[in-house]
Design a protein around this motif. Structure first.
Motif, short mmCIF file in Angstrom:
data_model
loop_
_atom_site.label_atom_id
_atom_site.label_comp_id
_atom_site.label_asym_id
_atom_site.label_seq_id
_atom_site.Cartn_x
_atom_site.Cartn_y
_atom_site.Cartn_z
N GLY A 26 -13.19 -11.58 -13.42
CA GLY A 26 -13.30 -11.88 -12.00
C GLY A 26 -13.49 -13.35 -11.71
N GLU A 27 -13.55 -14.16 -12.77
CA GLU A 27 -13.67 -15.61 -12.68
C GLU A 27 -14.98 -16.06 -12.05
N SER A 28 -15.99 -15.19 -12.04
CA SER A 28 -17.32 -15.63 -11.60
C SER A 28 -18.12 -16.23 -12.76
N LEU A 29 -17.59 -16.06 -13.97
CA LEU A 29 -18.18 -16.67 -15.16
C LEU A 29 -17.08 -17.41 -15.90
N ALA A 30 -17.21 -18.72 -15.98
CA ALA A 30 -16.18 -19.54 -16.64
C ALA A 30 -16.29 -19.39 -18.16
N PRO A 31 -15.16 -19.25 -18.86
CA PRO A 31 -15.20 -19.19 -20.33
C PRO A 31 -15.92 -20.38 -20.94
N ALA A 32 -15.78 -21.55 -20.31
CA ALA A 32 -16.46 -22.74 -20.84
C ALA A 32 -17.97 -22.58 -20.79
N LEU A 33 -18.47 -21.98 -19.71
CA LEU A 33 -19.92 -21.79 -19.58
C LEU A 33 -20.44 -20.81 -20.62
N LEU A 34 -19.73 -19.69 -20.80
CA LEU A 34 -20.14 -18.70 -21.79
C LEU A 34 -20.11 -19.29 -23.20
N THR A 35 -19.05 -20.03 -23.50
CA THR A 35 -18.94 -20.66 -24.82
C THR A 35 -20.05 -21.67 -25.04
N GLY A 36 -20.40 -22.39 -23.98
CA GLY A 36 -21.49 -23.35 -24.07
C GLY A 36 -22.82 -22.66 -24.37
N TYR A 37 -23.07 -21.54 -23.71
CA TYR A 37 -24.28 -20.77 -23.99
C TYR A 37 -24.31 -20.30 -25.44
N THR A 55 -31.80 -16.18 -25.82
CA THR A 55 -32.43 -17.08 -24.85
C THR A 55 -31.41 -17.91 -24.08
N ARG A 56 -30.24 -18.12 -24.65
CA ARG A 56 -29.22 -18.91 -23.96
C ARG A 56 -28.28 -18.02 -23.14
N VAL A 57 -27.78 -16.96 -23.75
CA VAL A 57 -26.81 -16.09 -23.05
C VAL A 57 -27.47 -15.37 -21.88
N SER A 58 -28.75 -15.07 -21.98
CA SER A 58 -29.44 -14.39 -20.88
C SER A 58 -29.45 -15.21 -19.60
N GLN A 59 -29.17 -16.51 -19.71
CA GLN A 59 -29.15 -17.36 -18.52
C GLN A 59 -27.94 -17.05 -17.62
N ILE A 60 -27.05 -16.20 -18.07
CA ILE A 60 -25.98 -15.70 -17.20
C ILE A 60 -26.59 -14.93 -16.03
N TRP A 61 -27.68 -14.22 -16.30
CA TRP A 61 -28.26 -13.33 -15.29
C TRP A 61 -29.59 -13.84 -14.72
N ILE A 62 -30.33 -14.62 -15.49
CA ILE A 62 -31.68 -15.00 -15.06
C ILE A 62 -31.85 -16.51 -15.13
N PRO A 63 -32.86 -17.07 -14.43
CA PRO A 63 -33.13 -18.52 -14.53
C PRO A 63 -33.57 -18.90 -15.95
#
Length: 367
Positions: free
Chosen positions: A40-51, A330-338
């Motif tokens: 849905g393009e609400s999460l960029a692949p670059a951001l996920l890869t960075g996490y 701790t990094r990937v969870s930042q997709i959903w939480i602060p």
């Protein structure tokens, strides 16, 4: 009473299966949500890869520190709460040595070694970075490892050795006292200030849809050092006489002594190895963060314990796996939480794994 005794094992197995099924269902929902966000393009692949990249790098540091903690626990049978402060003091010694080598001849040696206490030397003045002063950084890394090993051995000789037979609780309380002593020693020498360590280093921007993932020279150095250290520990434990002696003592200390294994030498080697790994972890986490302060190791210690417990107490390989998993969570969870709640999620995952597998990922395997 006998009826309860008969049904308890089956009830426990059934409840464990239910918890495992619930944990698996939650994990599946989260993975599907990530896929939905990507499509849905609400999460960029670059951001996920960075996490994922940052989680791997951070997790390797936790795993590296956890290996040292797991080794000493497995042979001596107590949780060393001073391990975090071994990390801190080793990091200060290592980075002080890095400054000393990089700025010798231009600045006062004492100001350099004490990282400019009193604001007399700054990173920009010395120009320290992995790419600008690689020799000084590598020298500091080696000194941090040697410093950690020396501190661990000295404290064993002057504190732990004489009270080993008093039990794990006494050793644990003593380690808390050692932790506070080392922490206040660091404050006395370096103050409570946070010190910036490096200037900008080489960074590669990996272009992906939605942005770029920055892979820096410090990140690459950290991954290289962590992987090389872990492989070296594996080879030590599986290919050398010392490693086999350590594994034998881990499995049955009394039997190992009967067969002629020099237990005191093995314990000494274990402290040296565990302290050296703590030193490497301390130096690298400071490089990763770009700053250092007296609570560096204490802050990291809680996550190190979580990784060791999650992987399976007493298992070196479990400590590595648990550390990497904590870093990723701790990094990937930042997709959903602060980001401020990310560490809490790491502990929550640890609890969930223990509820489904009480002995940890690698069970109770020794070393």
């Amino acid at each position: 009473m006998s009826l309860l005794h008969d049904i308890t094992p089956e009830w426990f197995q059934d409840s464990t299966r239910i918890r495992a099924a619930l944990f698996g269902a939650v994990l599946a929902v989260l993975l599907l949500d990530v896929l939905r966000r990507l499509l849905g393009e609400s999460l960029a692949p670059a951001l996920l890869t960075g996490y994922l990249w940052n989680g791997l790098v951070f997790g390797l540091v936790i795993g590296l520190a956890g290996v040292g903690l797991s080794l000493t626990y497995d042979l001596l049978g107590f949780a060393n709460f001073a391990h975090g402060d071994y990390i801190s003091i080793s990091a200060f010694i290592g980075w002080g040595s890095t400054y000393l080598v990089a700025g010798l001849g231009e600045f006062s040696p004492l100001n350099l070694f004490f990282l400019g206490v009193g604001d007399t030397v700054f990173p920009r003045d010395v120009g320290i970075s992995v790419t600008n002063t690689p020799g000084a950084v590598i020298f500091g890394l080696v000194v941090a490892a040697v410093g950690g090993a020396t501190v661990a051995l000295l404290l064993d000789r002057f504190v732990y050795q004489s009270i080993r037979k008093t039990g794990a609780i006494t050793l644990l309380i003593a380690s808390i006292g050692v932790a506070f002593t080392l922490r206040f020693l660091i404050v006395f020498l370096y103050t409570q200030n946070s010190f910036g360590l490096t200037v900008g280093a080489w960074t590669y921007a990996l272009s992906l849809p939605g942005g770029a993932v920055n892979i820096s020279a410090p990140d690459l150095m950290l991954v290289t050092v962590a992987v090389a250290s872990m492989v070296s520990v594996h080879l030590l434990l599986t290919r050398t006489k010392l490693g086999k002696a350590m594994r034998a003592m881990s499995a049955n200390r009394d039997l190992a002594r009967v067969t002629g294994i020099p237990s005191e030498r093995v314990i000494t080697a274990t402290w040296l190895l565990g302290g050296a790994l703590a030193g490497l972890a301390g130096f690298m986490i400071a490089l990763f963060q770009g700053t250092i302060n007296y609570q560096l190791g204490w802050t990291l210690l809680l996550l190190v314990f979580a990784g060791v417990i999650m992987g399976g107490i007493g298992s070196v390989y479990g400590a590595i796996a648990g550390g990497v998993l904590i870093g990723l969570v701790t990094r990937v969870s930042q997709i959903w939480i602060p980001a401020s709640f990310a560490e809490a999620v790491g502990f929550a995952v640890m609890i969930a794994i223990l509820l489904t597998r009480p002995s940890g990922i690698f069970g109770s395997d020794a070393l």
